[in-house]
Write an enzyme that holds these catalytic residues in place. Structure first.
Site, PDB file in Angstrom:
ATOM      1  N   ASP A  40       0.829  -1.205   0.000  1.00  0.00           N
ATOM      2  CA  ASP A  40       0.000   0.000   0.000  1.00  0.00           C
ATOM      3  C   ASP A  40       0.863   1.255   0.000  1.00  0.00           C
ATOM      4  OD1 ASP A  40      -2.354   1.432   0.010  1.00  0.00           O
ATOM      5  OD2 ASP A  40      -2.646   1.295   2.173  1.00  0.00           O
ATOM      6  N   GLY A  43       0.394   5.346  -4.607  1.00  0.00           N
ATOM      7  CA  GLY A  43      -0.132   6.632  -5.059  1.00  0.00           C
ATOM      8  C   GLY A  43       0.341   7.786  -4.195  1.00  0.00           C
ATOM      9  N   THR A  86     -10.646  -6.811  -5.942  1.00  0.00           N
ATOM     10  CA  THR A  86     -11.888  -6.733  -6.703  1.00  0.00           C
ATOM     11  C   THR A  86     -12.476  -5.327  -6.633  1.00  0.00           C
ATOM     12  OG1 THR A  86     -13.020  -7.591  -4.732  1.00  0.00           O
ATOM     13  CG2 THR A  86     -12.498  -9.172  -6.473  1.00  0.00           C
ATOM     14  N   ASN A  88     -10.569  -2.592  -6.680  1.00  0.00           N
ATOM     15  CA  ASN A  88      -9.704  -1.659  -7.411  1.00  0.00           C
ATOM     16  C   ASN A  88     -10.216  -1.319  -8.804  1.00  0.00           C
ATOM     17  OD1 ASN A  88      -6.568  -2.911  -5.996  1.00  0.00           O
ATOM     18  ND2 ASN A  88      -7.899  -1.258  -5.316  1.00  0.00           N
ATOM     19  N   ARG A 208       1.755  -4.819   6.373  1.00  0.00           N
ATOM     20  CA  ARG A 208       1.018  -3.798   5.620  1.00  0.00           C
ATOM     21  C   ARG A 208       1.808  -2.501   5.673  1.00  0.00           C
ATOM     22  NH1 ARG A 208      -5.158  -2.458   4.302  1.00  0.00           N
ATOM     23  NH2 ARG A 208      -4.646  -0.680   2.988  1.00  0.00           N
ATOM     24  N   GLU A 227       0.362 -12.902  12.622  1.00  0.00           N
ATOM     25  CA  GLU A 227       0.876 -11.726  13.320  1.00  0.00           C
ATOM     26  C   GLU A 227       0.943 -10.573  12.325  1.00  0.00           C
ATOM     27  OE1 GLU A 227       1.519 -11.549  16.542  1.00  0.00           O
ATOM     28  OE2 GLU A 227       0.986 -13.663  16.827  1.00  0.00           O
TER      29      GLU A 227
END
Length: 262
Positions: A40, A43, A86, A88, A208, A227
């Site tokens: 992530d 952008g 799905t 996006n 993430r 975790e």
């Protein structure tokens, strides 16, 4: 069979470490067998650099390449990555078109790396719904790497966990209706065997990037006891050292799976 690592290549790859983390900080005998990444922040990274969003996706490819190589050097069995959900499809058409183009061109460029590193490719999600050229390149990648025996790279493309679970329910219901599966046999193992990840272990570590604190409809079933490692680092800035930080954090966790230690 666990992936084997080359100790000399490993040491060389993680040389010149920054001050706060090094290869010596992780226990190579307690590495997660499956690391999953929600990539992530492409952008936002581009915006901060004064670039268009698409440039962030291009920059993110280098981070994925480095993460693949680092995991291979460490001897990780499975690396999975959330590439396109799905949801996006709701993004601007120009950005979607660029992503589909990048998927196709990047996979062609990276095939030599997959051969060199003995990486086996898998896709999680409904790739039949992708543009024909992208789908054909993906199918070529699956065929080209099918016999590889090293790390498995599972890319989630056109993937959504709710859609995956609904698909599994339909498959199970069809078998029950046909009489090839008994209702009494529908348990957690049965559900798992009908998911896209049926041949993979559940992720032990989820990373993430960009600091967001949500799963974004990703591997809802499989991440039940994973975790989580959340970093503010945007994906294009994620590198081998950030990976080591995540593994170090993982190894410091007390994993009880709902139980308690005696």
């Amino acid at each position: 069979m666990p992936v084997q690592r080359d100790e000399q290549e490993l040491t060389t790859y993680f040389a010149d470490a920054p001050e706060d983390v090094s290869l010596a900080d992780v226990d190579l005998e307690r590495l997660p067998s499956h690391i999953s990444v929600i990539m992530d922040g492409n952008g936002r990274w581009a915006t901060r650099q004064g670039m268009e969003r698409g440039q962030g996706h291009i920059a993110g490819i280098a981070s994925l390449r480095e993460t693949i190589t680092a995991c291979v050097r460490l001897g990780i069995d499975v690396l999975s990555a959330y590439a396109f959900s799905t949801e996006n499809w709701k993004r601007p058409q120009q950005e979607v078109d660029l992503l589909m183009h990048l998927f196709a061109t990047t996979l062609v460029k990276e095939l030599p790396l997959f051969h060199q590193e003995n990486v086996r490719l898998e896709f999680l999600g409904d790739i039949e719904a992708l543009p024909q050229k992208t789908r054909e390149v993906f199918e070529e990648g699956l065929s080209e790497t099918a016999d590889h025996t090293g790390m498995t790279l599972a890319l989630a493309v056109n993937y959504g966990a709710r859609a995956e679970l609904a698909r599994a329910a339909r498959l199970i219901a069809s078998k029950v209706k046909e009489g090839t599966l008994s209702v009494d046999d529908v348990d957690a193992a049965c559900v798992s065997s009908h998911l896209y990840t049926a041949d993979l272990p559940d992720p032990e570590l989820l990373i993430r990037t960009s600091g967001e604190l949500r799963l974004s409809n990703y591997l809802l079933w499989q991440l039940a006891y994973s975790e989580f490692y959340i970093t503010d680092t945007l994906w294009p800035d994620f590198d081998r050292w950030e990976l080591l930080r995540a593994i170090r954090a993982f190894q410091g966790r007390d994993r009880r799976f709902g139980g308690v230690k005696a």
